[in-house]
Design a protein around this motif. Sequence first.
Motif, PDB file in Angstrom:
ATOM      1  N   ILE A 369      16.121  -2.854  21.594  1.00 20.06           N
ATOM      2  CA  ILE A 369      15.631  -1.901  20.589  1.00 20.06           C
ATOM      3  C   ILE A 369      14.723  -0.857  21.230  1.00 20.06           C
ATOM      4  CG2 ILE A 369      14.160  -1.683  18.538  1.00 20.06           C
ATOM      5  CD1 ILE A 369      15.148  -4.492  17.728  1.00 20.06           C
ATOM      6  N   ALA A 370      13.876  -1.315  22.175  1.00 25.26           N
ATOM      7  CA  ALA A 370      12.881  -0.429  22.787  1.00 25.26           C
ATOM      8  C   ALA A 370      13.432   0.396  23.942  1.00 25.26           C
ATOM      9  CB  ALA A 370      11.694  -1.249  23.274  1.00 25.26           C
ATOM     10  N   GLY A 371      14.654   0.097  24.372  1.00 24.97           N
ATOM     11  CA  GLY A 371      15.251   0.946  25.396  1.00 24.97           C
ATOM     12  C   GLY A 371      15.264   0.394  26.797  1.00 24.97           C
ATOM     13  N   GLY A 372      15.183  -0.935  26.969  1.00 26.07           N
ATOM     14  CA  GLY A 372      15.357  -1.525  28.289  1.00 26.07           C
ATOM     15  C   GLY A 372      14.092  -1.925  29.000  1.00 26.07           C
ATOM     16  N   ASP A 373      13.791  -1.224  30.112  1.00 20.79           N
ATOM     17  CA  ASP A 373      12.662  -1.611  30.972  1.00 20.79           C
ATOM     18  C   ASP A 373      11.340  -1.467  30.218  1.00 20.79           C
ATOM     19  OD1 ASP A 373      11.085  -2.308  33.083  1.00 20.79           O
ATOM     20  OD2 ASP A 373      11.164  -0.339  34.030  1.00 20.79           O
ATOM     21  N   LEU A 374      10.582  -2.550  30.163  1.00 23.26           N
ATOM     22  CA  LEU A 374       9.316  -2.542  29.419  1.00 23.26           C
ATOM     23  C   LEU A 374       8.118  -2.688  30.341  1.00 23.26           C
ATOM     24  CD1 LEU A 374      10.325  -4.897  26.450  1.00 23.26           C
ATOM     25  CD2 LEU A 374      10.498  -2.404  26.577  1.00 23.26           C
ATOM     26  N   LYS A 375       8.311  -2.495  31.620  1.00 23.50           N
ATOM     27  CA  LYS A 375       7.218  -2.665  32.563  1.00 23.50           C
ATOM     28  C   LYS A 375       6.057  -1.744  32.229  1.00 23.50           C
ATOM     29  CE  LYS A 375       6.176  -2.955  37.494  1.00 23.50           C
ATOM     30  NZ  LYS A 375       6.708  -2.804  38.866  1.00 23.50           N
ATOM     31  N   GLY A 376       4.872  -2.334  32.104  1.00 23.19           N
ATOM     32  CA  GLY A 376       3.684  -1.556  31.778  1.00 23.19           C
ATOM     33  C   GLY A 376       3.503  -1.289  30.301  1.00 23.19           C
ATOM     34  N   THR A 377       4.488  -1.707  29.473  1.00 26.50           N
ATOM     35  CA  THR A 377       4.391  -1.476  28.031  1.00 26.50           C
ATOM     36  C   THR A 377       3.488  -2.524  27.391  1.00 26.50           C
ATOM     37  OG1 THR A 377       6.631  -0.576  27.968  1.00 26.50           O
ATOM     38  CG2 THR A 377       5.684  -1.278  25.861  1.00 26.50           C
ATOM     39  N   ARG A 378       2.642  -2.085  26.516  1.00 26.86           N
ATOM     40  CA  ARG A 378       1.762  -2.996  25.775  1.00 26.86           C
ATOM     41  C   ARG A 378       2.511  -3.510  24.553  1.00 26.86           C
ATOM     42  NH1 ARG A 378      -4.012  -3.586  24.482  1.00 26.86           N
ATOM     43  NH2 ARG A 378      -4.206  -4.230  22.319  1.00 26.86           N
ATOM     44  N   VAL A 379       2.598  -4.827  24.439  1.00 25.71           N
ATOM     45  CA  VAL A 379       3.250  -5.466  23.296  1.00 25.71           C
ATOM     46  C   VAL A 379       2.201  -6.227  22.503  1.00 25.71           C
ATOM     47  CG1 VAL A 379       4.990  -7.121  22.537  1.00 25.71           C
ATOM     48  CG2 VAL A 379       5.446  -5.672  24.521  1.00 25.71           C
ATOM     49  N   SER A 380       2.105  -5.964  21.216  1.00 25.43           N
ATOM     50  CA  SER A 380       1.192  -6.688  20.334  1.00 25.43           C
ATOM     51  C   SER A 380       2.017  -7.511  19.364  1.00 25.43           C
ATOM     52  CB  SER A 380       0.292  -5.712  19.560  1.00 25.43           C
ATOM     53  OG  SER A 380      -0.547  -4.993  20.447  1.00 25.43           O
ATOM     54  N   PHE A 381       1.651  -8.779  19.209  1.00 23.02           N
ATOM     55  CA  PHE A 381       2.419  -9.688  18.361  1.00 23.02           C
ATOM     56  C   PHE A 381       1.507 -10.373  17.359  1.00 23.02           C
ATOM     57  CE2 PHE A 381       3.740 -13.999  17.342  1.00 23.02           C
ATOM     58  CZ  PHE A 381       5.025 -13.799  16.868  1.00 23.02           C
ATOM     59  N   CYS A 382       2.024 -10.579  16.156  1.00 22.54           N
ATOM     60  CA  CYS A 382       1.338 -11.383  15.152  1.00 22.54           C
ATOM     61  C   CYS A 382       2.384 -12.151  14.362  1.00 22.54           C
ATOM     62  CB  CYS A 382       0.491 -10.510  14.227  1.00 22.54           C
ATOM     63  SG  CYS A 382      -0.601 -11.483  13.138  1.00 22.54           S
ATOM     64  N   GLY A 383       2.294 -13.456  14.413  1.00 26.07           N
ATOM     65  CA  GLY A 383       3.272 -14.298  13.736  1.00 26.07           C
ATOM     66  C   GLY A 383       3.114 -15.740  14.177  1.00 26.07           C
ATOM     67  N   PRO A 384       4.124 -16.582  13.921  1.00 27.48           N
ATOM     68  CA  PRO A 384       4.040 -18.012  14.265  1.00 27.48           C
ATOM     69  C   PRO A 384       3.834 -18.228  15.762  1.00 27.48           C
ATOM     70  CG  PRO A 384       5.868 -17.598  12.767  1.00 27.48           C
ATOM     71  CD  PRO A 384       5.374 -16.261  13.197  1.00 27.48           C
ATOM     72  N   SER A 385       3.071 -19.257  16.109  1.00 32.57           N
ATOM     73  CA  SER A 385       2.734 -19.516  17.507  1.00 32.57           C
ATOM     74  C   SER A 385       3.968 -19.875  18.341  1.00 32.57           C
ATOM     75  CB  SER A 385       1.687 -20.628  17.598  1.00 32.57           C
ATOM     76  OG  SER A 385       2.134 -21.805  16.951  1.00 32.57           O
ATOM     77  N   GLU A 386       4.940 -20.591  17.739  1.00 29.83           N
ATOM     78  CA  GLU A 386       6.141 -20.947  18.485  1.00 29.83           C
ATOM     79  C   GLU A 386       6.924 -19.696  18.870  1.00 29.83           C
ATOM     80  OE1 GLU A 386       5.326 -22.128  15.572  1.00 29.83           O
ATOM     81  OE2 GLU A 386       4.870 -24.258  15.889  1.00 29.83           O
ATOM     82  N   MET A 387       7.030 -18.761  17.948  1.00 36.80           N
ATOM     83  CA  MET A 387       7.728 -17.505  18.218  1.00 36.80           C
ATOM     84  C   MET A 387       6.975 -16.702  19.274  1.00 36.80           C
ATOM     85  SD  MET A 387       8.776 -14.586  15.438  1.00 36.80           S
ATOM     86  CE  MET A 387       9.772 -13.158  15.894  1.00 36.80           C
ATOM     87  N   ARG A 388       5.643 -16.727  19.189  1.00 37.73           N
ATOM     88  CA  ARG A 388       4.827 -15.996  20.163  1.00 37.73           C
ATOM     89  C   ARG A 388       5.070 -16.510  21.570  1.00 37.73           C
ATOM     90  NH1 ARG A 388      -0.585 -17.855  19.238  1.00 37.73           N
ATOM     91  NH2 ARG A 388      -0.290 -19.240  21.003  1.00 37.73           N
ATOM     92  N   ARG A 389       5.086 -17.817  21.740  1.00 36.66           N
ATOM     93  CA  ARG A 389       5.290 -18.380  23.072  1.00 36.66           C
ATOM     94  C   ARG A 389       6.680 -18.047  23.608  1.00 36.66           C
ATOM     95  NH1 ARG A 389       1.815 -22.552  20.941  1.00 36.66           N
ATOM     96  NH2 ARG A 389       3.566 -23.585  19.923  1.00 36.66           N
ATOM     97  N   ALA A 390       7.686 -18.122  22.739  1.00 38.09           N
ATOM     98  CA  ALA A 390       9.057 -17.824  23.172  1.00 38.09           C
ATOM     99  C   ALA A 390       9.193 -16.360  23.590  1.00 38.09           C
ATOM    100  CB  ALA A 390      10.046 -18.156  22.053  1.00 38.09           C
TER     101      ALA A 390
END
Length: 437
Positions: A369-390
């Motif tokens: 979705i984001a276009g491939g290489d994500l090196k250096g990209t900041r990802v913020s997540f909020c949701g279930p802990s199992e999904m976060r770890r995966a």
Amino acid sequence: MKLSGLLVILVALLVPFIWWPQISQNRDVIALGSQYLGLMSLICMALGQIIATRWPGIEALFGPMDQSYRLHKWLGLGGVITLLLHDTIDAEMKGLGKETVIVEAAETAGEISLYGILIFVVITVATFIPYHLWKWTHRLIGLFFVAGGMHYLFILKPFKNGDPLGLYMYLVMALGTIAYIYTSAPRGIRPGRKYQVDSITPQGDALAVEMSPKGGALKHKAGQFAFFAFTDAGYTEPHPFTISSAPKDDGKLRITVAPLGDFTMRLRQAVGAGQAVRVQGPYGHFGRGSKKPEIWVAAGVGVTPFVALAQALKADGPAVQMIFAVRNADQAPHLAELQDLAAANPRLSLTLWESSKSGRLTGDKIAEIAGGDLKGTRVSFCGPSEMRRALSLSLAGYGVSGRNFHFEAFEIRTGLGLKRFGAWLLKRAQQAKEAAN
């Protein structure tokens, strides 16, 4: 966790050793070591009590409140381990004086402290025990800290209470006791803001509760959370909720309540317009990004901080790709609001991911979705802990380091990860069995 907080803990634990060379002369060093373990236990528990107060400055020193609470947990565990070692290793020394009734009472207080703390640690680790019962018993731990302090004060030891080390421990116990009294005090006398519920509106499978200040308003930043006590609804115990609206001039707040547990299920039925709410906070540093492009990943009601952040996102801010994962679109809280925000702000792109149609959201799909290489990209997540770890593991393959994968887990109560460790062992055993066959 902040380095400053870890340094404070390290220094607090090491200060007693300044006087070790002087005290250890002609002494049984093993017994003295046991007594020092008792001191370290008291220091750990006092620091844990201080963090639990959520006093101003706690986050600045120890880190965001979710990290501070994890530190609080490990300080408690450290206090128990050192206390057990102190009890196991003989701490008695010759030539310290004659045992009196007070000394015997102090020894009894030490035993009460040990067994009481052990019981409540077991209750804490056993996360299947209902939250309200755990919360009630958890408050009693401070009493056993006080009992441990009485044990220390009156037990026979190779230094006097008026010596430098004794004065230092006086300070430790005083701060820990003050912190315990503060956390045990009636909620109404603690600093807080008074609010009143304005309206309650359905948002997917959740409810949005909007409220107005009755006096001074809470000053928060987008992405932060606070503790809310719905006093008129009969819930005086504060619970954490993310504020799902950006700061407003009129001071109004909004939280979004999903039926995730006993408390939220009951709250949805009890809360009503016109009721009083007491708010403490704000806390947290979630969403404090840079000027570089970002990816926001929300799952279910984990969308709440991102709604506030999207409201606060400026037209000249960083480009944001937001992915909102839900089972079905009709369950998605604030979906229409987010769609309107994305339509009005060219810096915000919104993708709705319906797992009932597209399957589980993975790191591969996010990268696509984001276009491939994500090196250096900041990802913020909020949701279930199992999904976060995966997602954290899978996104690492696309260049998203742990430093750039941000989340906030402000669980007030957590276990020690024993269930997850057991599941890992079972999985490895099954893999070994399959390989053998």
